[in-house]
Design an enzyme around this catalytic site. Structure first.
Site, PDB file in Angstrom:
ATOM      1  N   GLY A   1       5.384   2.926  -0.200  1.00 41.67           N
ATOM      2  CA  GLY A   1       6.022   3.625  -1.314  1.00 41.67           C
ATOM      3  C   GLY A   1       5.038   3.700  -2.470  1.00 41.67           C
ATOM      4  O   GLY A   1       3.831   3.573  -2.273  1.00 41.67           O
TER       5      GLY A   1
ATOM      6  N   SER B   1       0.839  -1.203   0.000  1.00 40.45           N
ATOM      7  CA  SER B   1       0.000   0.000   0.000  1.00 40.45           C
ATOM      8  C   SER B   1       0.867   1.244   0.000  1.00 40.45           C
ATOM      9  O   SER B   1       2.088   1.165   0.125  1.00 40.45           O
ATOM     10  CB  SER B   1      -0.938  -0.005   1.215  1.00 40.45           C
ATOM     11  OG  SER B   1      -0.193   0.327   2.369  1.00 40.45           O
ATOM     12  N   LYS B   2       0.193   2.363  -0.128  1.00 39.20           N
ATOM     13  CA  LYS B   2       0.859   3.668  -0.229  1.00 39.20           C
ATOM     14  C   LYS B   2       1.944   3.873   0.821  1.00 39.20           C
ATOM     15  O   LYS B   2       2.965   4.495   0.555  1.00 39.20           O
ATOM     16  CB  LYS B   2      -0.171   4.787  -0.052  1.00 39.20           C
ATOM     17  CG  LYS B   2      -1.118   4.932  -1.211  1.00 39.20           C
ATOM     18  CD  LYS B   2      -0.997   6.317  -1.840  1.00 39.20           C
ATOM     19  CE  LYS B   2      -1.768   6.427  -3.125  1.00 39.20           C
ATOM     20  NZ  LYS B   2      -1.141   5.701  -4.224  1.00 39.20           N
ATOM     21  N   ARG B   3       1.686   3.366   2.026  1.00 38.38           N
ATOM     22  CA  ARG B   3       2.658   3.668   3.081  1.00 38.38           C
ATOM     23  C   ARG B   3       4.002   2.981   2.850  1.00 38.38           C
ATOM     24  O   ARG B   3       5.001   3.322   3.464  1.00 38.38           O
ATOM     25  CB  ARG B   3       2.086   3.359   4.465  1.00 38.38           C
ATOM     26  CG  ARG B   3       2.041   1.916   4.812  1.00 38.38           C
ATOM     27  CD  ARG B   3       1.208   1.673   6.072  1.00 38.38           C
ATOM     28  NE  ARG B   3       0.713   0.318   6.056  1.00 38.38           N
ATOM     29  CZ  ARG B   3       1.393  -0.723   6.509  1.00 38.38           C
ATOM     30  NH1 ARG B   3       2.588  -0.546   7.032  1.00 38.38           N
ATOM     31  NH2 ARG B   3       0.891  -1.938   6.431  1.00 38.38           N
TER      32      ARG B   3
END
Ligand code: GLU
Length: 488
Positions: free
Chosen positions: A265, A261-263
């Site tokens: 990268g 997920s976004k966290r």
């Protein structure tokens, strides 16, 4: 005649093209390429609220940038279009009717509140929720009464009827191309909705109708769809259609083994590109998430991978998305770029500098001098500030540990004096600096300490590109002015 291989990628445009979808697209593409099959793109935009044209454009652009060009699909067309589900809405009702006529589907008048109550009851009893089939055997009168109340029916698929018609046991099986035998107890599936009360088809239904009409022979997708596959097989059977072959890929996990997920990268292809990853490196890296080269050589073009690709050899387990490995691989691809290509590709990451202040020759030299450590193209941004402007920003550490020392001050004074008379060519500067270091070495100053003083004054840093190249690009005047400024 051998069966024609037709595969597809069917993204839902509720976000930019995810790197996981890119991998699924690639594996379908590779499977088709290997045997001369057809790669179809279909846009699954039945969820109007989550769909946007920007996402559709992003999907097109990202697939094209990765070289995953589709043979049939939106904007190229094909014999089984349209290839965008929202343009196919008038196709689905006919097949709903067919299932109703055959007794494999029924109208369901349950309200959301009624269904919610059923679910709560199941949760209370710690049971997996399965629809009660309350509406399966409604009489025509009962239906008329419910309609008179203003209720509009959804259509549900009758799982048990289809199972009984086509299978001996409630446990049904299929042979997955990647995972081998997979099975499911159909009594746990529950009669699922195939068409909502507003007339729009659900994913599981539309996907079968489209895959059937588009003559898709092999469906390769993520293993999160395995539970859907059993439902879809029953629909194919109920329609008397040929069931395609299925292959389910393991998931792509982040290095900490959670869902990527976004966290962690970047996750969208376009985000990687914006950060300075090369699409050739990205697609090569993504291929290795589940596929392994038979010769152990990991850096390969898509064509080379296609030659070596066998779907049954794809790993059935999850793959870890190692950003470090991607960075390494991207660095390898950057090294392979010609200087002209690299100069072009770096430009978007140099917009904060005045490139017009440099001649092409200077720009070339700067890129040659700074390319070695680049892992992503955007690394260039912080690698080159000292090539621009008259003055240079000196970082604190360089000031105190280098420039403030007596040795550095002495080195810089001598440098300014002597270098005024130097001919400012690469070859000559190389020789002169060598001699300069030698001179200080005799006085007991290590060559690297001598160079730190000059580097510190000219670049404001203790590390960076080759010093001769920097001096050449800056020219004599700027270089000496910076050196003078650093003298107290
Ligand atoms: N639109 C579905 C998705 O994006 C497609 C799944 C499938 O390949 O059937 O997950």
């Amino acid at each position: 005649m051998a069966e024609e291989v037709r595969v597809r990628i069917a993204p839902s445009p509720s976000g930019n093209l995810h790197i996981g979808t890119a991998r699924t697209a690639l594996f379908n593409y590779l499977y088709a390429k290997k045997v001369g099959g057809t790669f179809v793109l279909r846009i699954e935009d039945t969820d109007a609220e989550r769909t946007s044209q920007a996402y559709i454009d992003n999907i097109f652009d990202s697939l094209k940038a990765l070289g995953l060009n589709w043979d049939e699909g939106p904007d190229v067309g094909g014999p089984y279009g349209p290839y965008t589900q929202s343009e196919r809405f008038d196709i689905y009702p006919k097949y709903v009717q067919e299932l109703l006529d055959k007794g494999f589907a029924y109208e369901c008048y349950c309200t959301p509140e009624e269904l919610e109550a059923e679910k709560e009851e199941a949760t209370k009893n710690k049971k997996a929720y399965v629809y009660s089939k309350k509406c399966e055997n409604l009489t025509e009168e009962e239906k008329a009464k419910l309609r008179a109340e203003g209720r509009k029916p959804a259509i549900r698929f009758s799982v048990e009827k289809a199972q009984k018609a086509f299978h001996d046991s409630p446990i049904i099986h299929f042979e997955d191309l990647v995972k081998g035998d997979l099975h499911q107890d159909t009594s746990l599936i529950g009669d699922f909705v195939i068409m909502k009360s507003n007339g729009s088809p659900t994913y599981n239904f539309a996907v079968v109708i489209d895959d059937m009409l588009m003559k898709i022979s092999h469906i390769i997708r993520g293993e999160d769809h395995i539970s859907n596959t059993f439902k879809q097989i029953l629909i194919y059977e109920a329609l008397g259609a040929e069931v395609p072959k299925f292959g389910h890929l393991g998931m792509i996990l982040a290095p900490d083994r959670s869902k990527l997920s976004k966290r962690h990268g970047a996750t969208a292809v376009s985000e990687f590109v914006e950060k300075g990853y090369l699409t050739d490196a990205l697609i090569n890296f993504v291929a290795l998430l589940g596929w392994a080269p038979s010769d152990g050589v990991e850096i390969k073009t898509v064509d080379e991978i296609a030659q070596d690709f066998r779907i049954h050899e794809v790993s059935s387990s999850n793959s870890i998305f190692e950003y470090d490995k991607l960075n390494w691989m991207n660095g390898q691809y950057i090294k392979k770029l010609s200087i002209d290509e690299l100069k072009e590709r770096l430009k978007p990451f140099l917009t904060k500098y005045d490139l017009s202040s440099m001649t092409d020759e200077q720009y070339t030299k700067m890129v040659e001098a700074t390319r070695e450590p680049l892992t992503i193209l955007s690394d260039i941004t912080d690698a080159v500030p000292y090539f621009f402007g008259d003055d240079v920003e000196i970082d604190e550490e360089t000031q105190t540990t280098v420039l403030d020392t007596e040795t550095a001050q002495d080195v810089l004074k001598t440098f300014v004096e002597q270098a005024q008379d130097w001919e400012w060519t690469e070859e000559n500067l190389h020789e002169k600096l060598e001699a300069f270091r030698g001179y200080y070495k005799e006085k007991g100053i290590k060559p690297k300490v001598t160079m730190w003083a000059i580097r510190g004054a000219v670049t404001g840093r203790t590390r960076g590109a080759d010093m001769t190249a920097i001096l050449v690009v800056l020219g004599k005047e700027k270089s000496l002015n910076r050196a003078k400024k650093a003298i107290k």
